[in-house]
Design a protein around this motif. Structure first.
Motif, mmCIF file in Angstrom:
data_model
loop_
_atom_site.group_PDB
_atom_site.id
_atom_site.type_symbol
_atom_site.label_atom_id
_atom_site.label_comp_id
_atom_site.label_asym_id
_atom_site.label_seq_id
_atom_site.Cartn_x
_atom_site.Cartn_y
_atom_site.Cartn_z
ATOM 1 N N ASP A 52 0.766 -1.208 0.028
ATOM 2 C CA ASP A 52 0.010 0.008 -0.009
ATOM 3 C C ASP A 52 0.723 1.281 -0.165
ATOM 4 O O ASP A 52 0.512 2.220 -0.771
ATOM 5 N N LYS A 53 2.055 1.268 0.803
ATOM 6 C CA LYS A 53 2.864 2.308 0.575
ATOM 7 C C LYS A 53 3.487 2.606 -0.677
ATOM 8 O O LYS A 53 3.653 3.980 -0.961
ATOM 9 N N THR A 54 3.868 1.525 -1.397
ATOM 10 C CA THR A 54 4.525 1.902 -2.484
ATOM 11 C C THR A 54 3.441 2.250 -3.589
ATOM 12 O O THR A 54 3.749 3.237 -4.441
ATOM 13 N N LEU A 55 2.182 1.821 -3.324
ATOM 14 C CA LEU A 55 1.234 2.401 -4.424
ATOM 15 C C LEU A 55 0.855 3.999 -4.141
ATOM 16 O O LEU A 55 0.622 4.755 -5.042
ATOM 17 N N VAL A 56 0.806 4.545 -2.969
ATOM 18 C CA VAL A 56 0.495 5.566 -2.518
ATOM 19 C C VAL A 56 1.604 6.471 -3.071
ATOM 20 O O VAL A 56 1.341 7.634 -3.571
ATOM 21 N N ASP A 57 2.991 6.075 -2.810
ATOM 22 C CA ASP A 57 4.221 6.862 -3.121
ATOM 23 C C ASP A 57 3.952 7.035 -4.587
ATOM 24 O O ASP A 57 4.241 8.085 -5.255
ATOM 25 N N LEU A 58 3.616 5.971 -5.445
ATOM 26 C CA LEU A 58 3.570 6.257 -6.904
ATOM 27 C C LEU A 58 2.396 7.261 -7.385
ATOM 28 O O LEU A 58 2.777 8.131 -8.257
ATOM 29 N N LEU A 59 1.551 7.000 -6.853
ATOM 30 C CA LEU A 59 0.130 7.654 -6.819
ATOM 31 C C LEU A 59 0.565 9.221 -6.704
ATOM 32 O O LEU A 59 0.199 10.016 -7.419
ATOM 33 N N SER A 60 1.256 9.371 -5.675
ATOM 34 C CA SER A 60 1.647 10.807 -5.253
ATOM 35 C C SER A 60 2.604 11.569 -6.326
ATOM 36 O O SER A 60 2.382 12.582 -6.728
ATOM 37 N N PHE A 61 3.298 10.714 -6.923
ATOM 38 C CA PHE A 61 4.365 11.155 -7.762
ATOM 39 C C PHE A 61 3.589 11.418 -9.201
ATOM 40 O O PHE A 61 3.781 12.433 -9.917
ATOM 41 N N GLN A 62 2.909 10.237 -9.503
ATOM 42 C CA GLN A 62 2.169 10.464 -10.918
ATOM 43 C C GLN A 62 1.201 11.569 -11.042
ATOM 44 O O GLN A 62 1.164 12.299 -12.071
ATOM 45 N N ARG A 63 0.461 11.714 -10.020
ATOM 46 C CA ARG A 63 -0.716 12.773 -9.967
ATOM 47 C C ARG A 63 -0.333 13.871 -9.214
ATOM 48 O O ARG A 63 -1.263 14.888 -9.421
#
Length: 271
Positions: A52-63
């Motif tokens: 879940d933390k990996t996903l959140v980090d990725l979403l934060s960067f992407q969006r």
């Protein structure tokens, strides 16, 4: 070779390209999404395909979302902020209110794009909202640590019915407020105004909190309220006066106002 900007790619394709999930896992997730209507990220985490933390980090960067790690600030949370909304609302909407800065409410969310939830929070609290992305687990953990449970809210509602703090029906229009903690704070002030009190004192005691009004120069005890309400009440008044809710040692002064019989009453706050 032409490189594609990661911000224009779909989140599933990014995870595959970074070897964080396989193409088969993505296809399985997409099939589940078609059947259930769940969000892609929720399915990926539930299936343990991605952290879940990996996903959140990725979403934060992407969006371009602001990221907040609630576990790193949990010792500085002020419960008067987190309790501006009910625990039930926070759990259902997957949000946690963690800071109030210059009239801007900082809110941790699993989906900062959810304009409907942001609007609901704004209407409930009266504050503009700055959303931050974080994990569902962090939100749930902080809600359970800092949000009032049903028992505490019932305590507040019972206090509001107490004869010593009830106000005349003609003043009720000035207390239109859904959050019981905020309503109690307003009701205490309106009660003091109706009694022509010059001061309201909130005095922490060993096992309770004493509310006193100064009427005709005499400080009178009005009511003892449970210790569980003390910090919430004091912090709410700090917010109303524009004071630093995290400062408990140094004296502070602030100003605010409240509506009473269709006019604004100026208030001075000191801690």
């Amino acid at each position: 070779m032409v490189e594609t900007d990661i911000r224009t790619q779909r989140i599933g394709d990014i995870l595959v390209n970074k070897n964080l999930i396989t193409r088969d896992q993505l296809n399985e997730t997409l099939d589940i999404q078609k059947e259930t209507g769940e969000k892609l990220g929720d399915i990926l985490v539930r299936k343990d395909f991605v952290n879940d933390k990996t996903l959140v980090d990725l979403l934060s960067f992407q969006r371009g979302y602001d990221r907040i790690d609630l576990s790193k600030i949990q010792d500085t949370i002020d419960e008067s902020v987190s309790n501006l909304i009910s625990k039930d609302f926070a759990l259902k909407r997957k949000v946690f209110l963690f800071k109030l800065v210059s009239g801007m409410l900082h809110v941790a969310m699993t989906d900062p794009r959810d304009i409907n939830v942001i609007d609901e929070i704004r209407l409930l609290t009266g504050y503009n909202v700055k959303p931050f992305i974080t994990t569902q687990k962090d939100i749930d953990d902080l809600i359970n640590l800092h949000s009032s449970d049903e028992y505490n809210l019932k305590e507040v509602q019972e206090i509001m019915k107490d004869a010593d703090l009830t106000i005349s029906e003609k003043y009720e229009e000035d207390t239109v407020e859904k959050n019981p903690l905020v309503k109690l704070a307003n009701q205490i002030i309106l009660k003091a105004i109706s009694l022509r009190a010059s001061d309201v004192h909130i005095e922490p005691q060993e096992k309770s909190c004493t509310i006193r009004f100064r009427v005709d120069g005499v400080l009178q005890k009005i009511k003892d309220v449970p210790k569980t309400v003390q910090r919430l009440l004091i912090s709410r008044y700090k917010i109303m006066g524009g004071l630093d809710i995290t400062e408990n040692r140094l004296p502070q002064d602030g100003r605010g106002s409240i509506r009473f019989q269709s006019r604004a009453i100026d208030l001075r706050f000191a801690s």
